[in-house]
Design an enzyme around this catalytic site. Structure first.
Site, PDB file in Angstrom:
ATOM      1  N   LYS A 153       0.874  -1.168   0.000  1.00 15.65           N
ATOM      2  CA  LYS A 153       0.000   0.000   0.000  1.00 15.65           C
ATOM      3  C   LYS A 153       0.911   1.217   0.000  1.00 15.65           C
ATOM      4  CE  LYS A 153      -1.592   2.960   2.146  1.00 15.65           C
ATOM      5  NZ  LYS A 153      -1.398   4.449   1.931  1.00 15.65           N
ATOM      6  N   PRO A 154       1.125   1.863  -1.179  1.00 22.10           N
ATOM      7  CA  PRO A 154       1.998   3.038  -1.224  1.00 22.10           C
ATOM      8  C   PRO A 154       1.295   4.273  -0.682  1.00 22.10           C
ATOM      9  CG  PRO A 154       1.085   2.634  -3.400  1.00 22.10           C
ATOM     10  CD  PRO A 154       0.606   1.502  -2.512  1.00 22.10           C
TER      11      PRO A 154
ATOM     12  N   GLU B 247      -0.401   7.863  -0.557  1.00 23.07           N
ATOM     13  CA  GLU B 247      -1.334   8.443  -1.516  1.00 23.07           C
ATOM     14  C   GLU B 247      -0.711   9.553  -2.355  1.00 23.07           C
ATOM     15  OE1 GLU B 247      -2.117  10.437   2.542  1.00 23.07           O
ATOM     16  OE2 GLU B 247      -1.578   8.451   1.752  1.00 23.07           O
TER      17      GLU B 247
ATOM     18  N   GLY C  51       6.508   5.338   8.557  1.00 25.55           N
ATOM     19  CA  GLY C  51       5.712   6.557   8.561  1.00 25.55           C
ATOM     20  C   GLY C  51       5.684   7.189   9.939  1.00 25.55           C
ATOM     21  N   SER C  52       4.639   7.938  10.208  1.00 27.89           N
ATOM     22  CA  SER C  52       4.565   8.700  11.444  1.00 27.89           C
ATOM     23  C   SER C  52       4.331   7.806  12.655  1.00 27.89           C
ATOM     24  CB  SER C  52       3.446   9.740  11.357  1.00 27.89           C
ATOM     25  OG  SER C  52       2.179   9.111  11.436  1.00 27.89           O
TER      26      SER C  52
ATOM     27  N   ALA D 232       2.259   8.420  15.094  1.00 24.90           N
ATOM     28  CA  ALA D 232       0.827   8.344  15.381  1.00 24.90           C
ATOM     29  C   ALA D 232       0.156   7.232  14.584  1.00 24.90           C
ATOM     30  CB  ALA D 232       0.164   9.684  15.090  1.00 24.90           C
TER      31      ALA D 232
ATOM     32  N   GLY E 209       1.706   4.656  13.231  1.00 25.46           N
ATOM     33  CA  GLY E 209       2.294   3.400  13.696  1.00 25.46           C
ATOM     34  C   GLY E 209       1.624   2.889  14.962  1.00 25.46           C
TER      35      GLY E 209
ATOM     36  N   GLU F 115       8.867   1.380  11.437  1.00 27.98           N
ATOM     37  CA  GLU F 115       9.929   2.395  11.393  1.00 27.98           C
ATOM     38  C   GLU F 115       9.220   3.730  11.412  1.00 27.98           C
ATOM     39  OE1 GLU F 115      11.806   5.374  10.100  1.00 27.98           O
ATOM     40  OE2 GLU F 115      12.059   4.311   8.195  1.00 27.98           O
TER      41      GLU F 115
ATOM     42  N   ARG G 222      18.954  17.026   2.830  1.00 26.71           N
ATOM     43  CA  ARG G 222      18.629  15.947   1.894  1.00 26.71           C
ATOM     44  C   ARG G 222      17.114  15.794   1.820  1.00 26.71           C
ATOM     45  NH1 ARG G 222      18.686   9.868   2.365  1.00 26.71           N
ATOM     46  NH2 ARG G 222      18.896  10.223   4.598  1.00 26.71           N
TER      47      ARG G 222
ATOM     48  N   CYS H  23      13.142  10.892   7.911  1.00 27.71           N
ATOM     49  CA  CYS H  23      12.946  10.538   9.315  1.00 27.71           C
ATOM     50  C   CYS H  23      14.248  10.564  10.104  1.00 27.71           C
ATOM     51  CB  CYS H  23      12.292   9.165   9.420  1.00 27.71           C
ATOM     52  SG  CYS H  23      13.163   7.883   8.513  1.00 27.71           S
TER      53      CYS H  23
ATOM     54  N   GLU I  25       9.083  16.975  15.424  1.00 22.78           N
ATOM     55  CA  GLU I  25       9.841  16.600  14.232  1.00 22.78           C
ATOM     56  C   GLU I  25       9.561  17.639  13.159  1.00 22.78           C
ATOM     57  OE1 GLU I  25      10.809  12.582  11.630  1.00 22.78           O
ATOM     58  OE2 GLU I  25       8.876  12.764  12.651  1.00 22.78           O
TER      59      GLU I  25
ATOM     60  N   SER J  93      22.571   5.006   6.377  1.00 26.54           N
ATOM     61  CA  SER J  93      21.727   3.941   5.838  1.00 26.54           C
ATOM     62  C   SER J  93      22.393   3.224   4.667  1.00 26.54           C
ATOM     63  CB  SER J  93      20.382   4.517   5.386  1.00 26.54           C
ATOM     64  OG  SER J  93      19.513   3.492   4.970  1.00 26.54           O
TER      65      SER J  93
END
Length: 479
Positions: free
Chosen positions: A175-176, A178, A231-232, A234, A236, A253, A281, A287, A383, A443
């Protein structure tokens, strides 16, 4: 890969219009509509999960060597189509094309890594307590994996998740985000051309209005055995709770609040280079970006001077397809408004503007440097996720480490020092999952990526990346 941008969902090896109509994908640099994309529904989720579940019965039985060959074909397909996919990524995400091309190479690296690592999923022989028994363990794939990926690295995070899942023997439903579904659908096209069997990889785009319903369908499905989300915090937390009823294997993550510390012994020039690379960057929308920049009072003024000069010299905003541009737009109006609000509130509270600080046209926010920042200001408490560098002074090592750890997040942390003893002390003391010592770019496919506290669960990449998609089975033989 053809030059046409796929806009339909990819399910069971074919392209589907889905059942929810379409939604527009916009170029954040100018607001232009790029395409209308299939807006998938919970019913489409059920169809894709069923396809992945059927495919798992066969895929799990293929040998690691066979799976490795397919992963390497995906790697080759990504590299061969780097130019076309980078253009798509830049148009829907806004990041400079050079960064987009680098991200595609980053994604490809995981398919090479896990093609090799999947052939090394070793079990164990365990010394038995009884002469009549033999004890062994084996690694087995968990089943269908739901992969929910973010807009800021729309193919890098797909590569990191999908490569590990497929190497382990799992099938997946992606699920990418939106804002960036076209890059994910371009990836599906690469998988199709690489000969990935039908149902092994499925891609379901959806609009923002359907995100929660589609996410809930993935969480609630008993056929989905693992869920990985980037993602965020919240979101997660919501996914964590929602998956409780089916007790899925979870990899999360989540948000970061990375400290970036400059000690007196640091090479200031190198520290400025590192802060520039970390902060700007992807226009600060990562994140692991430097969020709170702590600079020792003895080198503060020199650091700020060199940092401002580097911003003037190196940063250029514009459409990511334009030559020389390295700063794109903020991804959408919601994120832009959030950035403006926190920056303006911090300035009103006393932060001093050294560079930038005033919004430009559209979704472009100027690279901004703030000094005199205190821990009570929004840019030090939240953040930032944008091109705003917030500088805080400090005096002592123990105190700055305490301040760096005074957050419920713990993804990455960075510091610059010329003292090797300090390097070990601070690296071990920072409450984060990853530390960069005199280095802003941590990374890589060979190393474990993940955080602690409310920055997530599990690790991606490295030899540990397969753990998220396998379970350890113990077999006891009576002899």
């Amino acid at each position: 890969m053809s030059q046409d941008i796929p806009t339909k969902a990819y399910v069971s090896g074919g392209w589907s219009a889905g059942g929810g109509g379409t939604f527009p994908v916009l170029d954040p640099a100018n607001g232009a509509e790029i395409a209308q994309v299939a807006d998938c529904t919970p019913e489409d989720v059920a169809t894709a999960v069923d396809a992945a579940s059927r495919a798992f019965g066969t895929w799990r039985l293929t040998s690691p060597k066979e799976r490795a060959a397919i992963l390497l074909r995906i790697r080759d397909g990504l590299n061969a189509n780097k130019e076309a996919i980078a253009t798509i990524l830049t148009r829907e995400n806004g990041k400079p094309k050079g960064e987009a091309a680098g991200e595609i190479g980053f994604a490809a690296s995981f398919f090479e890594w896990f093609a090799e690592e999947g052939r090394r999923q070793y079990g164990e022989t365990v010394p038995s307590p009884a002469a009549s028994k033999r004890l062994v363990t084996v690694r087995q794939p968990v089943g269908v994996a739901a992969l929910i990926t973010p807009w800021n690295f729309p193919i890098g995070m797909i590569g990191r998740k999908v490569a590990a899942a497929l190497a382990a023997g799992c099938t997946c439903v992606i699920k990418p985000a939106e804002d960036t579904p076209l890059t994910a659908l371009a990836f599906a096209k690469v998988c199709e051309e690489a000969g990935v069997p039908a149902g092994v990889v499925n891609v379901l785009p959806c609009s923002r209005s359907r995100v929660q319903a589609v996410g809930a369908a993935l969480c609630d499905s008993p056929k989905v055995q693992a869920l990985s989300f980037t993602g965020s915090t919240a979101v997660g937390q919501w996914l964590y709770q929602r998956c409780g009823s089916t007790v899925k294997k979870l990899s999360l993550e989540l948000g970061g609040d990375a400290p970036f510390i400059v000690f007196p012994s640091a090479n200031i020039g190198k520290a400025v280079e590192g802060a520039m690379a970390s902060k700007f960057r992807n226009t600060g929308q990562t994140c692991v970006t430097a969020n709170r920049i702590f600079v020792h009072e003895s080198v503060h003024d020199e650091f700020v001077k060199q940092f401002a000069e580097a911003m003037d010299k190196e940063l250029k905003s514009g459409h990511g397809l334009e030559k020389g541009v390295n700063q794109g737009p903020i991804i959408n109006q919601r994120q832009f408004d959030r950035l403006v609000k926190m920056t303006e509130e911090s300035i009103a509270a006393g932060a001093q503007v050294v560079r930038g600080g005033r919004p430009g046209g559209g979704l472009f926010y100027p690279p901004t440097l703030l000094t005199g920042v205190t821990l009570s200001m929004p840019v030090a408490k939240e953040e930032i996720f944008g091109p705003v560098a917030a500088i805080l002074k400090f005096r002592e090592e123990e105190g700055v480490v305490r301040l760096a750890n005074a957050t419920n997040k713990g993804l990455a942390g960075y510091f610059y020092t010329g003292d090797v003893s300090q390097a070990w002390r601070v690296a071990e003391a920072l409450e984060v999952g990853m530390v960069g010592v005199n280095e802003p770019m941590v990374s890589t496919c060979e190393a474990p990526f993940g955080g602690v506290k409310q920055s997530g669960l599990g690790k991606e990449g490295s030899l540990h990346g397969l753990d998220e998609y396998t379970h350890l089975k113990y077999i006891c033989f009576g002899v």
